[in-house]
Motif scaffolding. Structure first.
Motif, PDB file in Angstrom:
ATOM      1  N   PRO A  12      28.835  25.877  46.556  1.00 55.67           N
ATOM      2  CA  PRO A  12      29.684  25.820  47.750  1.00 55.67           C
ATOM      3  C   PRO A  12      29.947  27.226  48.295  1.00 55.67           C
ATOM      4  CG  PRO A  12      30.535  24.336  46.090  1.00 55.67           C
ATOM      5  CD  PRO A  12      29.413  25.102  45.432  1.00 55.67           C
ATOM      6  N   GLY A  13      29.863  27.345  49.603  1.00 56.15           N
ATOM      7  CA  GLY A  13      30.014  28.637  50.251  1.00 56.15           C
ATOM      8  C   GLY A  13      28.715  29.394  50.421  1.00 56.15           C
ATOM      9  N   GLY A  14      27.667  28.892  49.803  1.00 57.49           N
ATOM     10  CA  GLY A  14      26.384  29.568  49.876  1.00 57.49           C
ATOM     11  C   GLY A  14      25.607  29.239  51.140  1.00 57.49           C
ATOM     12  N   SER A  15      24.378  29.752  51.201  1.00 61.31           N
ATOM     13  CA  SER A  15      23.528  29.595  52.381  1.00 61.31           C
ATOM     14  C   SER A  15      22.129  29.145  51.990  1.00 61.31           C
ATOM     15  CB  SER A  15      23.423  30.931  53.133  1.00 61.31           C
ATOM     16  OG  SER A  15      24.678  31.366  53.591  1.00 61.31           O
ATOM     17  N   LEU A  16      21.494  28.464  52.918  1.00 59.16           N
ATOM     18  CA  LEU A  16      20.090  28.086  52.807  1.00 59.16           C
ATOM     19  C   LEU A  16      19.491  28.132  54.195  1.00 59.16           C
ATOM     20  CD1 LEU A  16      19.935  24.932  50.462  1.00 59.16           C
ATOM     21  CD2 LEU A  16      18.942  27.175  49.994  1.00 59.16           C
ATOM     22  N   ARG A  17      18.195  28.363  54.258  1.00 57.01           N
ATOM     23  CA  ARG A  17      17.493  28.259  55.528  1.00 57.01           C
ATOM     24  C   ARG A  17      16.358  27.259  55.389  1.00 57.01           C
ATOM     25  NH1 ARG A  17      14.050  32.612  59.152  1.00 57.01           N
ATOM     26  NH2 ARG A  17      12.513  32.263  57.502  1.00 57.01           N
TER      27      ARG A  17
END
Length: 126
Positions: A12-17
């Motif tokens: 949670p709070g992370g990023s993905l592309r």
């Protein structure tokens, strides 16, 4: 004709592309969109971007639940649409699909999409 990639497990709070590579479209106007389906729920629109030869080129749409956190973009030279997902939440967990609307029959609605790629799993969990 549509291939999604980039999913994975993130805290949670992370990023993905996510990336959607597409091919075979010879039209001047079409919409590429991202949709998602969580376990036990229906498929929903996340974000879409329009390609056209007119003033609507580059128009984007976002679901309320992702506004301010997700950004859709494209690289026309690579025939690729991206979905940058930031500040991810457990509720974002779903299989994400990219799809194309080739006759502009709707604006980022599941029923209006004409071609679908296979999904990529996004799991947001600690």
């Amino acid at each position: 004709q549509l291939q999604a990639s980039g999913g994975g497990l993130v805290q949670p709070g992370g990023s993905l592309r996510l990336s959607c590579a597409y091919s075979g479209f010879t039209l001047d106007r079409y919409v590429i969109g991202w949709f998602r389906q969580a376990p036990g729920k229906g498929r929903e629109g996340v974000s879409c971007i329009m390609t056209s030869d007119g003033s609507y080129d580059g128009n984007t749409h976002y679901a309320d639940s992702v506004k301010g956190r997700f950004t859709i973009s494209r690289d026309n030279a690579k025939n690729t649409v991206y979905l940058q997902m930031n500040s991810l939440k457990p509720d974002d967990t779903a299989v994400y699909y990219c799809a194309a609307d080739l006759d502009l029959g709707s604006w980022c609605e599941v029923y209006g999409m004409d071609s679908w790629g296979k999904g990529t799993q996004v799991t947001v969990s600690s």
